[in-house]
Design a protein around this motif. Structure first.
Motif, PDB file in Angstrom:
ATOM      1  N   ASN A 218       0.826  -1.205   0.000  1.00  0.00           N
ATOM      2  CA  ASN A 218       0.000   0.000   0.000  1.00  0.00           C
ATOM      3  C   ASN A 218       0.861   1.257   0.000  1.00  0.00           C
ATOM      4  N   GLY A 219       0.887   1.914  -1.170  1.00  0.00           N
ATOM      5  CA  GLY A 219       1.642   3.156  -1.304  1.00  0.00           C
ATOM      6  C   GLY A 219       3.087   2.975  -1.693  1.00  0.00           C
ATOM      7  N   GLY A 257       3.119  -1.368   4.377  1.00  0.00           N
ATOM      8  CA  GLY A 257       2.377  -0.128   4.249  1.00  0.00           C
ATOM      9  C   GLY A 257       1.185  -0.088   5.184  1.00  0.00           C
ATOM     10  N   PRO A 258       0.464   1.037   5.199  1.00  0.00           N
ATOM     11  CA  PRO A 258      -0.657   1.209   6.122  1.00  0.00           C
ATOM     12  C   PRO A 258      -1.886   0.406   5.696  1.00  0.00           C
ATOM     13  N   LEU A 259      -2.836   0.293   6.605  1.00  0.00           N
ATOM     14  CA  LEU A 259      -4.101  -0.350   6.278  1.00  0.00           C
ATOM     15  C   LEU A 259      -4.725   0.291   5.045  1.00  0.00           C
ATOM     16  N   THR A 266      -7.516  -1.059  -5.809  1.00  0.00           N
ATOM     17  CA  THR A 266      -7.780  -0.793  -7.227  1.00  0.00           C
ATOM     18  C   THR A 266      -6.685   0.085  -7.818  1.00  0.00           C
ATOM     19  N   GLU A 267      -6.251   1.094  -7.074  1.00  0.00           N
ATOM     20  CA  GLU A 267      -5.153   1.944  -7.543  1.00  0.00           C
ATOM     21  C   GLU A 267      -3.881   1.132  -7.735  1.00  0.00           C
ATOM     22  N   PHE A 268      -3.633   0.204  -6.827  1.00  0.00           N
ATOM     23  CA  PHE A 268      -2.461  -0.658  -6.943  1.00  0.00           C
ATOM     24  C   PHE A 268      -2.549  -1.515  -8.200  1.00  0.00           C
ATOM     25  N   GLY A 306       6.283   5.942  -5.305  1.00  0.00           N
ATOM     26  CA  GLY A 306       7.710   6.009  -5.037  1.00  0.00           C
ATOM     27  C   GLY A 306       8.459   6.808  -6.070  1.00  0.00           C
ATOM     28  N   LYS A 307       9.293   7.732  -5.609  1.00  0.00           N
ATOM     29  CA  LYS A 307       9.988   8.623  -6.530  1.00  0.00           C
ATOM     30  C   LYS A 307      11.254   7.996  -7.113  1.00  0.00           C
ATOM     31  N   LYS A 308      11.587   6.780  -6.683  1.00  0.00           N
ATOM     32  CA  LYS A 308      12.741   6.057  -7.225  1.00  0.00           C
ATOM     33  C   LYS A 308      12.270   4.685  -7.703  1.00  0.00           C
ATOM     34  N   PRO A 309      11.696   4.649  -8.909  1.00  0.00           N
ATOM     35  CA  PRO A 309      11.063   3.411  -9.379  1.00  0.00           C
ATOM     36  C   PRO A 309      12.000   2.465 -10.115  1.00  0.00           C
TER      37      PRO A 309
END
Length: 320
Positions: A218-219, A257-259, A266-268, A306-309
């Motif tokens: 998550n995130g 990641g968080p709950l 869906t975003e994932f 993430g800014k470093k993919p």
């Protein structure tokens, strides 16, 4: 072959765990942080334990005697059932003091059952002490195979030695399994190779809480362990299965990641599909990995995941 779900009686669920199921038919198909480090291979597990030894464990009450524990490595779920605790994942062995305190804060009942969502040590390293405390360990059959043999996580240059005998799961299943008592019904679902070839989810039916293990980050861009049979298409398929299980009010526990909830799941899924399609197109055009990274195929998703993919792009590139 898909096996039918098996209902387990209340007594079998949390009381009669002294009988050990024979281990047979172990025939698997041939941390973890986003940016792999490169310590000496023989030191990797020792270093990981030391780096997490002083982690703070956070408790978040959910529904129907379920508690979410974060900070011990992979995220942990704890069900306080009538005859003892059931845990999903065990975190790092070096977090035993904090976990012991956190579990005691829930109640004084013993740990009866531990379910592993997959074999990776940040989710299974605490198995040995939890088994010593009285728990019987459940997992997919591939999890026992990988934990009982030396594993090489190539992306991390990490040789992971076999786990102690007491850490190995002894109640094994192949596809689906249902555990139930008079208050709770848990559905364990194995996925085809996704994050690894050992992944499963745990759905707490009455509470409507879904623990996805590392098929959901998550995130964060996820780690995909090709050394353990994982691949990007399997991650997408597992996420689709998670979405099919989750409803609008489901609490979704990620491996890291968080709950979360169904919208974040869906975003994932959309990120995985969009990244795969963009990277596959570039690879089909003959772009090298370095050229693909330079083309920024994940730019749409970087602010959120993430800014470093670069590492994630490499995992996807390997599988398309």
């Amino acid at each position: 072959m898909t096996q039918p779900a098996t209902a387990i009686s209340r007594r079998q669920f949390l009381a009669a765990w002294t009988a050990v199921t024979a281990v047979a038919c172990l025939n698997p198909r041939d941390l973890l942080a986003q940016q792999p480090a490169a310590p000496a291979p023989q030191d990797f597990l020792t270093r990981a334990r030391a780096a997490n030894a002083n982690n703070k464990i956070t408790l978040t009450p959910l529904r129907r005697n379920l508690t979410f524990l974060s900070g011990a490595g992979g995220n942990i779920a704890v069900l306080a059932a009538q005859e003892g605790k059931l845990l999903v994942d065990s975190g790092y062995a070096s977090c035993q003091p904090q976990l012991t305190t956190a579990l005691a804060a829930i109640n004084g009942d013993p740990i009866q059952v531990l379910i592993n969502t997959h074999w990776h040590f940040d989710h299974t390293d605490g198995n040995d002490w939890i088994h010593s405390a009285g728990a019987t360990i459940w997992a997919h059959e591939n999890t026992r195979y990988r934990m009982s043999t030396a594993q090489n996580i190539v992306a991390y240059k990490a040789i992971i030695p076999p786990a102690p005998i007491g850490a190995l799961p002894t109640i094994l299943f192949n596809s689906y399994r249902t555990l139930s008592d008079q208050d709770n019904t848990l559905t364990l679902t194995h996925y085809e190779p996704a994050h690894t070839d050992t992944d499963l989810s745990v759905h707490f039916g009455e509470a409507d809480v879904l623990h996805c293990g590392d098929t959901f980050w998550n995130g964060f861009y996820p780690f995909i362990d090709y050394s353990s049979g994982g691949n990007i298409n399997g991650m997408i398929q597992a996420t689709e299965q998670n979405l099919a299980t989750a409803g609008p009010d489901t609490i979704v526990i990620p491996g890291h990641g968080p709950l979360g909830n169904k919208a974040q799941l869906t975003e994932f899924r959309d990120m995985l599909v969009g990244s795969r399609d963009n990277i596959a197109k570039l690879k089909k055009e003959g772009k090298s990995l370095e050229e693909t990274i330079a083309a920024k195929p994940t730019a749409t998703f970087d602010a959120k995941f993430g800014k470093k993919p670069e590492a994630f792009i490499g995992y996807v590139y390997q599988g398309v």
